[in-house]
Scaffold this active site. Structure first.
Site, mmCIF file in Angstrom:
data_model
loop_
_atom_site.group_PDB
_atom_site.id
_atom_site.type_symbol
_atom_site.label_atom_id
_atom_site.label_comp_id
_atom_site.label_asym_id
_atom_site.label_seq_id
_atom_site.Cartn_x
_atom_site.Cartn_y
_atom_site.Cartn_z
ATOM 1 N N ASP A 6 0.830 -1.201 0.000
ATOM 2 C CA ASP A 6 0.000 0.000 0.000
ATOM 3 C C ASP A 6 0.868 1.257 0.000
ATOM 4 O O ASP A 6 2.027 1.228 0.419
ATOM 5 C CB ASP A 6 -0.983 0.009 1.179
ATOM 6 N N GLU A 57 0.060 -1.102 5.827
ATOM 7 C CA GLU A 57 1.093 -0.597 6.728
ATOM 8 C C GLU A 57 0.880 0.889 6.945
ATOM 9 O O GLU A 57 1.075 1.407 8.035
ATOM 10 C CB GLU A 57 2.490 -0.837 6.142
HETATM 11 ZN ZN LIG Z 1 6.687 2.239 4.136
#
Ligand SMILES: [Zn+2]
Length: 381
Positions: A73, A138
């Site tokens: 992501d 994340e």
């Molecule tokens: Zn990162």
């Protein structure tokens, strides 16, 4: 020699940038990586949780287990018109590759995959296990990503011995800094209760701004600790504060504030919380306070993994990295508590989360070579 345009790591980085995987979207990045790993003999496990895509992939069955970890992501682009080029259409200009995720961390993912392909081709019967732990969450809440995969692995008693996180760790030159830990992060949501009233009749009111200001001043100027050999000192920051109706003649009835503490291994959550509540109590503030722990500090003492990473960097780029614990939190915080040695090594972080995010083309290729050398030092027979 300039990097050829058809270099496999460069091509894979561009393929990943073309997928607009704004957190927690994965947009097929993990599928692409899974296909590449499956083609060289990895066992692939997809572990979706809620909207989040995760991947656990292994080659080999023995210990030690060397894991490469990262995220597909990316953070949002912000205003598109501020970008010189389309953030999801990779462009190479003067040896620099531009696009959202170019540095954080699609080049890191590509470098892990191509390093693995070369390593398996040369060492098909390597010792131990080579693994990948990848997530599409994340940059977001980080609840259904690495944290959940680690819970599954713990329940199955699958242990990671060594983990290389491909986050952009470098400052000025590739490999000048690697991270061997991170500070913890503790946030507070503060409400100070007062009594609203007319400014001309303050004896009938109770001003929450006046009540809390000396306490906040003490917190803001306090020396929490001096840090230690591997950690910067603990820092306290007020990030939001609001009170008042907008009218100049009304004493507000309430004040709301938010603060965050980045803390070293010299502190614990309990110690910080009791220090802060003691200060509010001593200043006789009438308040309620909610706490959020977004990560405990973690630290990997110099050992076999950091030695292998340092040696690989020395061999490939001729410099000795600084071992650092600075910067924001990372998913290493979920992996290190299980006893794994964790090191973060990746490209330069100067442009991450900014417009015109970019990476040096040569660094992408060199990083893949460094990762391959780490694999050799730990898993080659
Ligand atoms: Zn990162």
């Amino acid at each position: 020699m300039p990097t050829p345009a058809d270099d496999p790591t460069l091509l894979l980085t561009q393929e990943l940038i073309r997928r607009p995987s704004v957190s927690p979207e994965d947009q097929g990045c993990l599928q692409l990586i899974a296909q590449r790993l499956e083609a060289v003999g990895f066992r692939i496990e997809r572990m979706p949780f809620g909207p989040v895509e995760n991947l656990w992939a292994c080659h080999g069955k023995e210990r030690p287990l060397l894991c490469f970890a990262g995220h597909t992501d990316v953070v949002p682009t912000g205003p598109r018109e501020e970008w010189a080029t389309d953030p999801f259409e990779p462009v190479i200009r003067d040896g620099i590759l531009y696009g959202r995720g170019a540095a954080d961390m699609k080049s890191g993912l590509a470098a892990m995959v191509t390093a693995t392909e070369r390593f398996i081709a040369r060492h098909p019967n390597h010792k131990g296990t080579l693994a990948f732990l990848l997530t599409s969450d994340e940059e977001g809440p980080s609840v259904d990503g690495t944290r959940r995969v680690m819970e599954v692995l713990e329940a199955r008693n699958e242990k990671i011995d060594y983990c290389v996180v491909g986050e952009p760790s470098s400052t000025d030159k590739l490999g000048d800094v690697i991270k061997i830990g991170r500070r913890g992060s503790l946030s507070g949501k503060l409400t100070v209760h007062g009594i609203q009233g007319h400014v001309a009749y303050p004896h009938l009111a109770d001003n929450p701004v006046h009540a809390v200001a000396p306490a906040l001043a003490e917190l803001a100027s306090r020396t929490w600790d001096k840090g230690n050999e591997f950690f910067q000192p603990t820092t306290f920051q007020i990030s939001n504060i609001a009170a008042g109706t907008g009218a100049p003649n009304v004493i507000p009835g309430e004040l709301k504030a938010r603060f965050n503490i980045r803390f070293s291994t010299e502190q614990t959550v309990e110690k910080l919380q009791s220090t802060i509540t003691e200060i509010f109590n001593r200043h006789k503030v009438n308040y309620t306070l909610e706490w959020f722990v977004s990560g405990l500090p973690f630290f990997t003492a110099p050992g076999a993994l950091s030695a292998a990473v340092v040696q690989s960097i020395k061999e490939k780029v001729g410099r000795t990295p600084e071992l650092s614990t600075t910067g924001g939190t990372s998913d290493g915080r979920f992996i290190a508590p299980t006893g794994a040695q964790v090191v973060e090594l990746g490209v330069l972080n100067a442009s991450i989360h900014k417009v015109n995010e970019n990476v040096r083309v040569d660094d992408v290729v060199t990083l893949s070579g460094i990762y391959e050398r780490v694999m050799e030092l730990i898993l080659a027979k």
